[in-house]
Design a protein around this motif. Structure first.
Motif, PDB file in Angstrom:
ATOM      1  N   VAL A  91       3.548  -0.592 -10.380  1.00 16.28           N
ATOM      2  CA  VAL A  91       3.433   0.761  -9.863  1.00 16.28           C
ATOM      3  C   VAL A  91       3.085   1.676 -11.043  1.00 16.28           C
ATOM      4  CG1 VAL A  91       5.867   1.372 -10.216  1.00 16.28           C
ATOM      5  CG2 VAL A  91       4.602   2.426  -8.341  1.00 16.28           C
ATOM      6  N   TRP A 124       7.634   8.282   4.242  1.00 15.54           N
ATOM      7  CA  TRP A 124       7.956   7.538   3.027  1.00 15.54           C
ATOM      8  C   TRP A 124       8.857   6.338   3.334  1.00 15.54           C
ATOM      9  CZ3 TRP A 124       9.483  11.473  -1.383  1.00 15.54           C
ATOM     10  CH2 TRP A 124       8.347  12.249  -1.718  1.00 15.54           C
ATOM     11  N   ASP A 152       0.840  -1.195   0.000  1.00 15.89           N
ATOM     12  CA  ASP A 152       0.000   0.000   0.000  1.00 15.89           C
ATOM     13  C   ASP A 152       0.872   1.241   0.000  1.00 15.89           C
ATOM     14  OD1 ASP A 152      -2.265  -1.522   0.114  1.00 15.89           O
ATOM     15  OD2 ASP A 152      -2.329  -1.548   2.302  1.00 15.89           O
ATOM     16  N   ALA A 153       0.411   2.260  -0.745  1.00 16.26           N
ATOM     17  CA  ALA A 153       1.143   3.526  -0.765  1.00 16.26           C
ATOM     18  C   ALA A 153       1.022   4.206   0.588  1.00 16.26           C
ATOM     19  CB  ALA A 153       0.588   4.439  -1.859  1.00 16.26           C
ATOM     20  N   THR A 169       0.814   6.069  -8.061  1.00 16.88           N
ATOM     21  CA  THR A 169       1.971   5.696  -7.251  1.00 16.88           C
ATOM     22  C   THR A 169       3.257   5.789  -8.068  1.00 16.88           C
ATOM     23  OG1 THR A 169       1.582   3.374  -7.816  1.00 16.88           O
ATOM     24  CG2 THR A 169       0.655   4.185  -5.740  1.00 16.88           C
ATOM     25  N   GLU A 228       5.740   5.188  -3.253  1.00 19.60           N
ATOM     26  CA  GLU A 228       5.791   3.900  -2.570  1.00 19.60           C
ATOM     27  C   GLU A 228       7.211   3.597  -2.118  1.00 19.60           C
ATOM     28  OE1 GLU A 228       4.011   0.553  -4.307  1.00 19.60           O
ATOM     29  OE2 GLU A 228       1.984   1.367  -4.149  1.00 19.60           O
ATOM     30  N   PHE A 255       7.490  -4.196  -6.267  1.00 18.57           N
ATOM     31  CA  PHE A 255       6.758  -2.991  -6.620  1.00 18.57           C
ATOM     32  C   PHE A 255       6.154  -3.091  -8.022  1.00 18.57           C
ATOM     33  CE2 PHE A 255       9.815  -2.017  -3.387  1.00 18.57           C
ATOM     34  CZ  PHE A 255       9.116  -1.199  -2.508  1.00 18.57           C
TER      35      PHE A 255
END
Length: 425
Positions: A80, A59, A2-3, A16, A39, A77
């Motif tokens: 994204v 972050w 999750d971002a 993202t 992300e 990732f």
């Protein structure tokens, strides 16, 4: 994954981004303003990474070699929205001798290769003007071929920071690649109507201590600045660049031989007699950080200057980021022409995998002479292996492997990074 939340204006529908070689956050801030939520951000320099932590503590920020599996796993990732980065510039800069793929610091081809793993909706990479020059036509052609094989349509353009409200020239070569369904909606951002001069941008800071010549200085500084040069860790200190840049700064009433700790005092001399030096706060503004951004930099003065000077100006990153968002949102725009690169010698050698005789080379490329062919081959050999053999009394040239780092376990880059980790920037 999750971002994470990234600021007070975070929206649930934000796109993202994973950012590599993030530096001190110029591109990061711009992309955030354009609507992207980070992300992940990866940065080698500890001071720059600390700057990111200091400004965006929520972050996911990793410090270390971006190509190291111990720092991050690109597969984590996957899909994204955007893979972005400002990979090292020295391989393509004149100061770095334009070694391209033969430079241990080159990560441009590696970054493109991560598209195969991450499968982002878009890719955005920025670098120095040098990458757009004829010297790197074959390198660029290889990049375009690889992106096409991965199913992306590329765009690239030389953008000048002054066209986007930043009071310095700062040309940057920007690559954007999107999947075909988005690419038809991509268009480069239009220049802004007005960019302030150095004098107008910095007047309040120059006058902060009541300098009686501040207004005179503003009139002297009635132009756009030369490019801020951050330099590398091999650089001896914080100054405003090589001799030509310092001369340009002098015409603007600025001493480019160093960075001041504070603005001129009330009774400091007339700028024509003793030009003032810029402070870190002034350099930050010239690079496009706004006071309202509240962005603070970690480390000592030289490190802060280097972080700022090597950054992608936030307003330029924001402008390109908004163009990518418009493409994602399928906003109708005038299409930009897709990127092209053509190195005739590279193309000829690439077509004939068994090798090409010099007779055929001169027949296909009559503009070449034995002398110019030798020079072209010498440049090509910096980026690709080129084998020369004698066949029936004639020299035959065959194109071999790309020399650049794209993730190989056995590559000369690894030894260099291991031995010079503290000096790489």
């Amino acid at each position: 994954m999750d971002a994470v939340t990234a600021g007070p204006d975070r929206r649930k529908d934000d796109y993202t981004v994973v950012e590599i070689c993030a530096g001190a956050g110029g591109q990061a801030l711009g992309l955030e303003k354009a609507g992207f939520a980070h992300e992940l951000a990866v940065e080698l320099d500890e001071n720059a990474a600390n700057t990111l932590w200091q400004n965006r503590p929520s972050w996911d920020i990793r410090t270390g070699d971006v190509a190291s599996a111990g720092v991050w796993n690109p597969a984590d990732f996957a899909e994204v929205s955007l893979l972005a980065g400002g990979v090292p510039c020295p391989p393509f800069s004149i100061a770095g001798r334009q070694l391209g793929a033969s430079d241990e610091r080159d990560l441009f081809a590696w970054a493109v290769e991560q598209v195969a793993i991450v499968k982002p909706r878009a890719l955005m990479l920025e670098n120095v003007r040098g990458l757009s020059q004829p010297r790197f036509a074959a390198y660029r052609q290889r990049v375009l071929d690889r992106l096409a094989a991965l199913g992306y349509e590329p765009f690239w353009k030389l953008l000048h920071a002054a066209d986007y409200g930043v009071p310095q020239l700062r040309p940057r070569f920007v690559l954007v690649a999107l999947k075909p369904e988005d690419a038809r909606y991509f268009s480069w951002p239009e220049p802004v109507e007005h960019t302030p001069t150095v004098g107008d941008e910095l007047f309040d800071l120059m006058a902060a201590n009541g300098w009686k010549h501040a207004e005179t200085w503003r009139k002297m500084a009635n132009d756009i600045a030369p490019t801020i040069v951050g330099g590398s860790k091999k650089h001896g200190g914080a100054d405003l660049g090589p001799t030509r840049a310092k001369a340009a700064w002098r015409l603007l009433g600025v001493d480019g031989k160093g960075i001041a700790n504070e603005a001129p005092a009330k009774d400091s001399p007339h700028p024509s007699a003793l030009p003032p030096r810029l402070t870190i706060e002034m350099v930050r503004r010239i690079q496009g950080w706004r006071d309202e951004d509240g962005w603070e930099f970690s480390g000592r003065k030289t490190s802060q200057y280097r972080q700022i000077g090597n950054a992608f100006p936030p307003p330029v990153a924001e402008a390109v980021g908004r163009s990518i968002v418009r493409a994602f949102d399928r906003v109708e725009v005038s299409n930009s022409e897709t990127a092209k690169a053509d190195d005739p010698l590279f193309s000829l050698l690439n077509r004939h995998t068994e090798g090409v005789s010099e007779t055929l080379i001169f027949a296909e490329l009559p503009e070449l002479t034995p002398s110019t062919l030798a020079k072209r081959l010498a440049k090509l050999e910096l980026d690709f292996e080129v084998e020369a053999t004698e066949v029936n009394g004639e020299t035959v040239h065959r194109l071999g492997d790309f020399r650049g780092f794209v993730g190989q376990d056995a590559h000369f880059r690894h030894e260099y990074i291991s031995e010079h980790r503290s000096k790489v920037s």
